[in-house]
Design an enzyme around this catalytic site. Structure first.
Site, PDB file in Angstrom:
ATOM      1  N   GLU A  21       0.828  -1.402  -0.169  1.00 36.02           N
ATOM      2  CA  GLU A  21      -0.117  -0.116   0.269  1.00 36.02           C
ATOM      3  C   GLU A  21       0.757   1.131  -0.125  1.00 36.02           C
ATOM      4  O   GLU A  21       0.355   2.452  -0.919  1.00 36.02           O
ATOM      5  CB  GLU A  21      -0.701   0.011   1.271  1.00 36.02           C
ATOM      6  CG  GLU A  21      -1.951  -1.082   1.087  1.00 36.02           C
ATOM      7  CD  GLU A  21      -2.552  -1.388   0.184  1.00 36.02           C
ATOM      8  OE1 GLU A  21      -3.205  -0.327  -0.791  1.00 36.02           O
ATOM      9  OE2 GLU A  21      -3.130  -2.641  -0.295  1.00 36.02           O
ATOM     10  N   HIS A  24       1.321   2.392  -3.850  1.00 37.89           N
ATOM     11  CA  HIS A  24       0.111   2.693  -4.043  1.00 37.89           C
ATOM     12  C   HIS A  24       0.576   4.053  -3.724  1.00 37.89           C
ATOM     13  O   HIS A  24       0.233   5.428  -4.659  1.00 37.89           O
ATOM     14  CB  HIS A  24      -1.014   2.385  -4.053  1.00 37.89           C
ATOM     15  CG  HIS A  24      -0.748   1.154  -4.786  1.00 37.89           C
ATOM     16  ND1 HIS A  24      -0.777   0.894  -5.698  1.00 37.89           N
ATOM     17  CD2 HIS A  24      -1.399  -0.622  -4.045  1.00 37.89           C
ATOM     18  CE1 HIS A  24      -1.204  -0.655  -6.067  1.00 37.89           C
ATOM     19  NE2 HIS A  24      -1.658  -1.156  -4.872  1.00 37.89           N
TER      20      HIS A  24
END
Length: 351
Positions: A21, A24
């Site tokens: 994550e 991202h």
């Protein structure tokens, strides 16, 4: 000890998810995309903080995480919304998560390899006996194995994989001997078949241990990352072909059991450092697996989102959000169902 294994698994999954994550998140920020929330875990919030444009949260179920970007799944007038940014910027954001998992695997391999006494090569050092079967059928001391059954060899992992999936213990090899490539046909190893039909192949040679240097560590770690990634691709292909069944898959419960086996097996008569090294190598396989799996063009995964962006770039017109959203919804439902089936199988295997 089961509680310890579960905690270790949660930590491992947590690190892998955070890295994914973060990929991202960091690239979204760098591409000028507004991020509304960065969350570790799923379900209800345990704690949340952040007073500016991005909220940070930890949720109660340690089974995932997400980066919520403005305009990701719906229209938005914000010029910094995901859908309002150029296709190439969005593609970088989508691919950043899986790529970070691969980078994590590479970095762990660098650490593990740097702490090793020697780097395992693919060059034959010696045979266990003078009449070793592979030696009698063509292999020589000093041969560097570069190809087995038509598949290029990057590291010892590739050799082990080819030996593992073999059915007749007979191999075609290409080796480098005295600086020249030599093709060997019918290199044979001894093997036995148990009562349940399981075949065991006996490797009758040892390989050279190379000196640990900064360049050899980087080279070996990079090549092993490629080896593991390719092995996962090949395993997925075998799954699609039906060579493996759904019972061969493992989910979180199965991985907890595997971690328990790793810890219990390596803790018998070995140091904590050796056990940690084995566990870290296990983590390498998991994180690279996560990275490769997320790159698959399966609805709801990063690979599928990348395909939609590529289509948009070619058509110069986006797919309707409601249509793409429906595809991802169906894909997510299918993945959750698969996870449920795999988890049930993992639980059944425990009894």
């Amino acid at each position: 000890m089961t509680i310890v294994y579960i905690l270790v698994a949660i930590i491992i999954f947590g690190v892998i998810i955070i890295i994914h994550e973060l990929g991202h998140f960091a690239i979204a920020k760098a591409m000028g995309i507004r991020v509304n929330e960065f969350s570790i875990g799923m379900g209800p919030k345990i704690v949340s903080w952040g007073k500016k444009e991005t909220a940070y949260s930890i949720r109660c179920l340690p089974i995932g995480g997400f980066v919520s970007m403005e305009g990701e799944d719906e229209s938005s007038e914000d010029p910094r919304a995901f859908r309002n940014r150029p296709v190439w910027r969005r593609l970088l954001v989508v691919l950043a998560g899986p790529v970070m998992n691969l980078v994590l695997g590479f970095l762990i391999l660098v650490i593990v390899t740097a702490c090793s006494d020697a780097i395992v090569s693919t060059t034959v050092a010696q045979f266990y006996t003078e009449d070793a079967s592979s030696h009698v059928t063509g292999l020589e001391v000093g041969d560097k194995i570069v190809e087995v059954n038509g598949r290029k060899i990057y590291t010892d992992t590739d050799i082990s994989y080819e030996f593992q999936i073999d059915e007749d213990a007979v191999f075609d090899m290409v080796v480098v001997r005295n600086g020249e490539k030599v093709s060997l046909s019918g290199v044979t190893f001894e093997s036995t078949v148990s009562d349940d039909g399981t075949s065991t192949l006996y490797i009758d040679f040892m390989v050279v241990g190379e000196k640990v240097t900064s360049s050899s560590v980087i080279s070996y770690s990079a090549r092993k990352t490629v080896s593991v990634a390719r092995m996962i691709w090949l395993s997925l292909a075998d799954l699609v072909k039906g060579n493996y069944s759904i019972n061969d898959l493992s989910g979180p419960v199965g991985i907890v059991g595997a971690i328990g086996e790793v810890v219990s097996t390596t803790s018998q008569g070995v140091s904590f450092t050796e056990m940690l090294e084995t566990l870290m190598t296990f983590v390498v396989y998991i994180t690279i697996n996560v990275g490769i799996f997320n790159l698959l063009p399966i609805p709801a995964l990063d690979g599928s989102r990348a395909i939609f962006l590529i289509i948009e770039g070619i058509r110069r017109k986006p797919v309707k959000p409601e249509h793409e959203g429906m595809v991802h919804f169906v894909g997510m439902a299918a993945l959750l169902l698969l996870m449920l089936v795999v988890t049930v199988n993992d639980i059944i295997k425990l009894f």
